[in-house]
Motif scaffolding. Structure first.
Motif, PDB file in Angstrom:
ATOM      1  N   GLY A  98      -7.395  12.796  -4.843  1.00  0.00           N
ATOM      2  CA  GLY A  98      -7.704  11.577  -5.569  1.00  0.00           C
ATOM      3  C   GLY A  98      -6.468  10.843  -6.053  1.00  0.00           C
ATOM      4  N   ALA A  99      -6.689   9.660  -6.627  1.00  0.00           N
ATOM      5  CA  ALA A  99      -5.582   8.771  -6.996  1.00  0.00           C
ATOM      6  C   ALA A  99      -4.717   9.338  -8.117  1.00  0.00           C
ATOM      7  CB  ALA A  99      -6.145   7.405  -7.411  1.00  0.00           C
ATOM      8  N   LYS A 100      -5.331   9.854  -9.164  1.00  0.00           N
ATOM      9  CA  LYS A 100      -4.562  10.330 -10.314  1.00  0.00           C
ATOM     10  C   LYS A 100      -3.712  11.537  -9.948  1.00  0.00           C
ATOM     11  CE  LYS A 100      -7.943   8.669 -13.695  1.00  0.00           C
ATOM     12  NZ  LYS A 100      -8.907   9.051 -14.773  1.00  0.00           N
ATOM     13  N   ALA A 101      -4.310  12.506  -9.265  1.00  0.00           N
ATOM     14  CA  ALA A 101      -3.568  13.704  -8.875  1.00  0.00           C
ATOM     15  C   ALA A 101      -2.480  13.375  -7.863  1.00  0.00           C
ATOM     16  CB  ALA A 101      -4.525  14.745  -8.313  1.00  0.00           C
ATOM     17  N   VAL A 110       2.536   3.798  -5.026  1.00  0.00           N
ATOM     18  CA  VAL A 110       1.328   4.185  -5.763  1.00  0.00           C
ATOM     19  C   VAL A 110       0.443   2.977  -6.027  1.00  0.00           C
ATOM     20  CG1 VAL A 110       0.481   5.031  -7.984  1.00  0.00           C
ATOM     21  CG2 VAL A 110       2.316   6.250  -6.804  1.00  0.00           C
ATOM     22  N   ALA A 111       1.039   1.858  -6.393  1.00  0.00           N
ATOM     23  CA  ALA A 111       0.253   0.649  -6.668  1.00  0.00           C
ATOM     24  C   ALA A 111      -0.532   0.213  -5.432  1.00  0.00           C
ATOM     25  CB  ALA A 111       1.170  -0.470  -7.140  1.00  0.00           C
ATOM     26  N   LYS A 112       0.105   0.243  -4.278  1.00  0.00           N
ATOM     27  CA  LYS A 112      -0.574  -0.157  -3.038  1.00  0.00           C
ATOM     28  C   LYS A 112      -1.665   0.840  -2.665  1.00  0.00           C
ATOM     29  CE  LYS A 112       3.321  -2.704  -1.046  1.00  0.00           C
ATOM     30  NZ  LYS A 112       4.317  -2.768   0.058  1.00  0.00           N
ATOM     31  N   GLU A 113      -1.377   2.121  -2.825  1.00  0.00           N
ATOM     32  CA  GLU A 113      -2.371   3.143  -2.495  1.00  0.00           C
ATOM     33  C   GLU A 113      -3.571   3.071  -3.427  1.00  0.00           C
ATOM     34  OE1 GLU A 113      -2.584   5.316  -0.024  1.00  0.00           O
ATOM     35  OE2 GLU A 113      -0.669   4.796   0.915  1.00  0.00           O
ATOM     36  N   LYS A 114      -3.326   2.847  -4.704  1.00  0.00           N
ATOM     37  CA  LYS A 114      -4.424   2.779  -5.678  1.00  0.00           C
ATOM     38  C   LYS A 114      -5.266   1.527  -5.466  1.00  0.00           C
ATOM     39  CE  LYS A 114      -3.563   4.079  -9.981  1.00  0.00           C
ATOM     40  NZ  LYS A 114      -2.846   4.256 -11.270  1.00  0.00           N
ATOM     41  N   LYS A 115      -4.624   0.436  -5.082  1.00  0.00           N
ATOM     42  CA  LYS A 115      -5.378  -0.782  -4.798  1.00  0.00           C
ATOM     43  C   LYS A 115      -6.352  -0.550  -3.655  1.00  0.00           C
ATOM     44  CE  LYS A 115      -4.879  -5.656  -3.536  1.00  0.00           C
ATOM     45  NZ  LYS A 115      -3.931  -6.754  -3.193  1.00  0.00           N
ATOM     46  N   ASN A 116      -5.888   0.125  -2.633  1.00  0.00           N
ATOM     47  CA  ASN A 116      -6.738   0.442  -1.492  1.00  0.00           C
ATOM     48  C   ASN A 116      -7.818   1.450  -1.884  1.00  0.00           C
ATOM     49  OD1 ASN A 116      -7.159   0.080   1.419  1.00  0.00           O
ATOM     50  ND2 ASN A 116      -6.606   2.240   1.568  1.00  0.00           N
ATOM     51  N   TYR A 117      -7.416   2.478  -2.619  1.00  0.00           N
ATOM     52  CA  TYR A 117      -8.327   3.557  -3.039  1.00  0.00           C
ATOM     53  C   TYR A 117      -9.479   3.012  -3.880  1.00  0.00           C
ATOM     54  CZ  TYR A 117      -9.728   7.893  -5.464  1.00  0.00           C
ATOM     55  OH  TYR A 117     -10.435   8.945  -5.985  1.00  0.00           O
ATOM     56  N   GLU A 174     -14.835   0.258  -5.510  1.00  0.00           N
ATOM     57  CA  GLU A 174     -15.424  -0.941  -6.102  1.00  0.00           C
ATOM     58  C   GLU A 174     -16.605  -1.445  -5.281  1.00  0.00           C
ATOM     59  OE1 GLU A 174     -14.018  -5.386  -7.646  1.00  0.00           O
ATOM     60  OE2 GLU A 174     -12.786  -4.268  -6.197  1.00  0.00           O
ATOM     61  N   ARG A 175     -16.517  -1.292  -3.966  1.00  0.00           N
ATOM     62  CA  ARG A 175     -17.579  -1.793  -3.096  1.00  0.00           C
ATOM     63  C   ARG A 175     -18.884  -1.019  -3.257  1.00  0.00           C
ATOM     64  NH1 ARG A 175     -17.315  -6.626  -1.469  1.00  0.00           N
ATOM     65  NH2 ARG A 175     -18.646  -6.097   0.295  1.00  0.00           N
ATOM     66  N   ILE A 176     -18.803   0.192  -3.782  1.00  0.00           N
ATOM     67  CA  ILE A 176     -20.038   0.970  -3.971  1.00  0.00           C
ATOM     68  C   ILE A 176     -20.358   1.166  -5.451  1.00  0.00           C
ATOM     69  CG2 ILE A 176     -19.806   2.219  -1.786  1.00  0.00           C
ATOM     70  CD1 ILE A 176     -18.782   4.623  -3.480  1.00  0.00           C
ATOM     71  N   SER A 177     -19.686   0.407  -6.314  1.00  0.00           N
ATOM     72  CA  SER A 177     -19.874   0.591  -7.751  1.00  0.00           C
ATOM     73  C   SER A 177     -21.306   0.269  -8.187  1.00  0.00           C
ATOM     74  CB  SER A 177     -18.873  -0.267  -8.543  1.00  0.00           C
ATOM     75  OG  SER A 177     -19.013  -1.635  -8.206  1.00  0.00           O
ATOM     76  N   GLY A 227      -4.989  13.948  -1.226  1.00  0.00           N
ATOM     77  CA  GLY A 227      -4.379  12.641  -1.358  1.00  0.00           C
ATOM     78  C   GLY A 227      -5.343  11.524  -1.721  1.00  0.00           C
ATOM     79  N   PHE A 228      -4.894  10.301  -1.487  1.00  0.00           N
ATOM     80  CA  PHE A 228      -5.698   9.116  -1.790  1.00  0.00           C
ATOM     81  C   PHE A 228      -6.869   9.016  -0.823  1.00  0.00           C
ATOM     82  CE2 PHE A 228      -1.432   8.161  -3.351  1.00  0.00           C
ATOM     83  CZ  PHE A 228      -1.681   7.629  -4.619  1.00  0.00           C
ATOM     84  N   ARG A 229      -6.582   9.095   0.461  1.00  0.00           N
ATOM     85  CA  ARG A 229      -7.654   8.965   1.461  1.00  0.00           C
ATOM     86  C   ARG A 229      -8.644  10.116   1.369  1.00  0.00           C
ATOM     87  NH1 ARG A 229      -4.179   6.898   6.811  1.00  0.00           N
ATOM     88  NH2 ARG A 229      -3.624   4.848   5.940  1.00  0.00           N
ATOM     89  N   GLY A 230      -8.139  11.318   1.117  1.00  0.00           N
ATOM     90  CA  GLY A 230      -9.026  12.455   0.984  1.00  0.00           C
ATOM     91  C   GLY A 230      -9.934  12.350  -0.217  1.00  0.00           C
TER      92      GLY A 230
END
Length: 448
Positions: free
Chosen positions: A246-249, A272-279, A284-287, A424-427
């Motif tokens: 995940g993003a934080k870890a 990190v900023a770019k990865e978190k924006k994507n993550y 957000e799309r399923i919020s 990671g982010f994608r995982g």
């Protein structure tokens, strides 16, 4: 000692063979009894139907010793097998591995290797992996420790190169996808990465391991021995990090590595900023779906010590679930258990999950059931529902007891695993998607 029902790992030799199967250009030669190789690779395949690869299963070269060799010694039989393997098999490195029987009778493998007529001078080493000396995860450590001691050359350091350890092939079923994502995010902050076990790696990655300036161990226990050996033999520093999901870890992971290597913090912040924006863009799309269906659940994590804490941390601090229990399924010494108890205190929880060391499937199931009655008699009893179990494929009954869902994340996993991973982010996105879809399928089956 009570027998272990449905074991969650194999012996040391099994982990060694699994590791070699994922190393490019490496051929194992077992000095042991008939059946060891094939049986252990059948066990390995339970980590996602991984198959035997170039030199696995019943195709593994083996001395196949029997009663005669146990009594009179198997040196001659081993010599014959090594010579045949060198003649028939193509490889960059040949590793002789011992099994239980040959370790018990005290075979002198080193003396046999000295007498081998190696016409083409192919690299040939010996690593002691007697099965009774440890579990599969220890076999992984023995292989890499042996490589640093006996094979990996000392070279001038490459200030950008790092090695990643801590993911055991098969026994961490998603090892390839996890390592690929860890490699990706480390490359994004300017590093070159040896993972050794993924399809993009060649034998040169093994040979270049001594050039690394840092070994990154993504497990509190496994890979540490290899990193310590590399420190002693090649002067490579190492860090032991949390497995990032995940993003934080992942942000924490990248900053820890960057700090160790004195990488400019602005580079890490930008990545990190770019990865978190994507993550978070995907989330957000399923919020609306998440908010409308109130999917928050209790969680039970059943896994080895490499990633059990990481999964529990993800449930609470990444997607807002409530991890109630963490079952560590390794067979561990009291010292290692105490070490893990201390590490758990480093994680932030609203209510710290109960940590239990247990590997028996039925015992785990009964432990949870005894603490959460299925009766409606006590309206104040915590019912542990809805429930998500992050465990093995053999934990389906526990999930069913509470009307929950099972996400197979730990060995054995009966699903086919290609390159899926949760690191990671994608995982992190992949794991949330998997949890949501598993919950949704359960509801669809109920109403359709």
């Amino acid at each position: 000692m009570a027998p272990i029902e449905r074991p969650r790992y194999s012996c040391m030799l099994g982990g060694a063979l699994a590791t070699i199967s994922a190393l490019a250009g490496v051929v194992p030669v077992i000095h042991g009894a008939q059946g060891c190789g094939g049986g252990l690779f059948n066990a390995y395949s339970l980590g996602g139907h991984l198959g035997t690869g170039y030199c696995g299963g019943t195709g593994i070269p083996s001395s196949n010793i029997g009663e005669k060799e146990v009594i009179f010694g198997g040196a001659k039989r081993l010599e014959t097998q090594i010579n045949s393997t060198l003649e028939v098999m193509k490889g960059e490195l040949f590793i002789v591995l011992t099994a239980c029987m040959t370790d018990i009778i005290g075979e002198d493998v080193e003396s046999v290797l000295k007498d081998i007529k190696n016409k083409e001078n192919k690299p040939l080493i010996y690593i002691d992996t007697g099965g009774f000396k440890g579990k599969a995860y220890d076999g992984y450590d023995e292989i890499f420790s042996g490589l640093f001691k006996s094979y990996i050359p000392k070279r001038e350091k490459n200030r950008k190169l790092v090695n990643v350890f801590g993911q055991v092939p098969g026994y961490d079923p998603y090892f390839r996808g996890n390592l690929e994502e860890i490699k990706r995010i480390l490359e994004r902050i300017g590093l070159e990465v040896n993972t050794f076990l993924t399809h993009d790696q060649t034998h040169e990655n093994i040979l270049s391991a001594g050039e690394a300036v840092l070994n990154i161990v993504v497990s509190p226990l496994y890979g540490v021995k290899a990193a310590k050996t590399a420190k002693e033999t090649h002067g490579i520093d190492y860090i032991v990090t949390d497995f990032p999901i995940g993003a934080k870890a992942s942000e924490k992971f990248l900053k820890q590595v960057a700090n160790e290597l004195n990488i400019d913090n602005s580079i890490v912040e930008e990545v990190v900023a770019k990865e978190k924006k994507n993550y978070y863009g995907y989330i957000e799309r399923i919020s609306d779906f998440v908010a409308d269906t109130d999917i928050q659940s209790y969680g039970v994590v059943i896994a080895n010590s490499t990633d059990a804490f990481a999964y529990a941390d993800y449930l609470e601090n990444e997607i807002g679930f409530i991890p109630k229990y963490i079952f560590i399924t390794d067979q561990l010494s009291d010292e290692r258990k105490d070490y893990l108890k201390e590490r758990l205190e480093n994680y932030k929880y609203g209510e710290t999950p109960e940590l239990v060391f247990e590997q028996d499937t039925t015992a785990i199931r009964n432990y949870v059931k005894e603490r959460h009655s299925e009766s409606d008699a006590d309206e104040y009893q915590e019912r542990l529902s809805p429930l998500v179990v992050l465990g093995s494929s053999i934990d389906y009954k526990l999930a069913g007891d509470f009307g929950g869902v099972l996400i197979p994340v730990s060995y054995p996993v009966f699903d086919v695993v290609l390159n899926k991973g949760f690191a990671g982010f994608r995982g992190g996105n992949t794991l949330f998607e998997t949890i949501l879809n598993t919950q949704l399928k359960k509801e669809v089956k109920r109403i359709v």
